[in-house]
Design a protein around this motif. Structure first.
Motif, PDB file in Angstrom:
ATOM      1  N   THR A   1      43.198 -16.732 -22.143  1.00 12.58           N
ATOM      2  CA  THR A   1      42.276 -17.859 -22.197  1.00 12.58           C
ATOM      3  C   THR A   1      42.859 -19.065 -21.494  1.00 12.58           C
ATOM      4  O   THR A   1      42.154 -19.792 -20.801  1.00 12.58           O
ATOM      5  N   LEU A   2      44.161 -19.304 -21.655  1.00 16.53           N
ATOM      6  CA  LEU A   2      44.808 -20.440 -21.002  1.00 16.53           C
ATOM      7  C   LEU A   2      44.696 -20.319 -19.491  1.00 16.53           C
ATOM      8  O   LEU A   2      44.496 -21.295 -18.796  1.00 16.53           O
ATOM      9  N   ARG A   3      44.798 -19.111 -18.976  1.00 20.48           N
ATOM     10  CA  ARG A   3      44.699 -18.896 -17.534  1.00 20.48           C
ATOM     11  C   ARG A   3      43.256 -18.980 -17.046  1.00 20.48           C
ATOM     12  O   ARG A   3      42.992 -19.497 -15.978  1.00 20.48           O
TER      13      ARG A   3
ATOM     14  N   PRO B   1      39.849 -13.702 -29.087  1.00 20.80           N
ATOM     15  CA  PRO B   1      40.268 -13.961 -27.708  1.00 20.80           C
ATOM     16  C   PRO B   1      41.783 -13.852 -27.565  1.00 20.80           C
ATOM     17  O   PRO B   1      42.521 -14.177 -28.484  1.00 20.80           O
ATOM     18  N   ASP B   2      42.252 -13.347 -26.448  1.00 28.03           N
ATOM     19  CA  ASP B   2      43.676 -13.378 -26.126  1.00 28.03           C
ATOM     20  C   ASP B   2      43.945 -14.791 -25.632  1.00 28.03           C
ATOM     21  O   ASP B   2      43.525 -15.159 -24.541  1.00 28.03           O
TER      22      ASP B   2
ATOM     23  N   ASP C   1      36.067 -23.232 -26.338  1.00 29.26           N
ATOM     24  CA  ASP C   1      35.220 -24.396 -26.568  1.00 29.26           C
ATOM     25  C   ASP C   1      35.335 -24.809 -28.036  1.00 29.26           C
ATOM     26  O   ASP C   1      34.355 -24.822 -28.768  1.00 29.26           O
ATOM     27  N   ARG C   2      36.568 -25.084 -28.454  1.00 32.57           N
ATOM     28  CA  ARG C   2      36.835 -25.553 -29.810  1.00 32.57           C
ATOM     29  C   ARG C   2      38.197 -26.230 -29.790  1.00 32.57           C
ATOM     30  O   ARG C   2      38.985 -26.023 -28.875  1.00 32.57           O
ATOM     31  N   TYR C   3      38.458 -27.042 -30.795  1.00 36.07           N
ATOM     32  CA  TYR C   3      39.775 -27.647 -30.895  1.00 36.07           C
ATOM     33  C   TYR C   3      40.779 -26.578 -31.299  1.00 36.07           C
ATOM     34  O   TYR C   3      40.460 -25.671 -32.061  1.00 36.07           O
TER      35      TYR C   3
ATOM     36  N   PRO D   1      41.315 -28.875 -25.926  1.00 33.38           N
ATOM     37  CA  PRO D   1      41.596 -27.977 -24.802  1.00 33.38           C
ATOM     38  C   PRO D   1      41.754 -28.705 -23.470  1.00 33.38           C
ATOM     39  O   PRO D   1      42.574 -28.311 -22.643  1.00 33.38           O
ATOM     40  N   ALA D   2      41.004 -29.783 -23.252  1.00 31.72           N
ATOM     41  CA  ALA D   2      41.127 -30.542 -21.997  1.00 31.72           C
ATOM     42  C   ALA D   2      42.513 -31.171 -21.888  1.00 31.72           C
ATOM     43  O   ALA D   2      43.108 -31.193 -20.806  1.00 31.72           O
TER      44      ALA D   2
END
Length: 79
Positions: A12-14, A7-8, A19-21, A61-62
């Motif tokens: 992904t941030l945008r 994944p880029d 779904d992982r730490y 991620p949250a």
């Protein structure tokens, strides 16, 4: 260079965090900062909050999303 299966992380941030730490390297890549900056943020408690699993540093991620949202709000309020 990312392969099609990698994944880029900035995209992904945008669009939605994985779904992982996340690792410190993930954070550095997402924010386009040196890894040393990520560790300084942790030391100064200015970056996204991390936690340890044994000797390994990880980020939820949250928590990263909340950190970004708060930073964006703070920047808008200061403008």
């Amino acid at each position: 260079m990312a392969t099609p299966t990698d994944p880029d992380l900035r995209a992904t941030l945008r669009s939605g965090l994985p779904d992982r730490y996340l690792t410190p390297d993930d954070i550095a890549e997402m924010f386009e900062v040196p890894i040393e900056t990520v560790y300084q943020w942790r030391k100064k408690r200015t970056g996204p909050p991390g936690f340890r699993i044994g000797k390994h540093l990880r980020y939820d991620p949250a928590d990263v999303r909340t950190y970004v949202t708060e930073r964006k709000s703070a920047n808008r309020d200061a403008a």
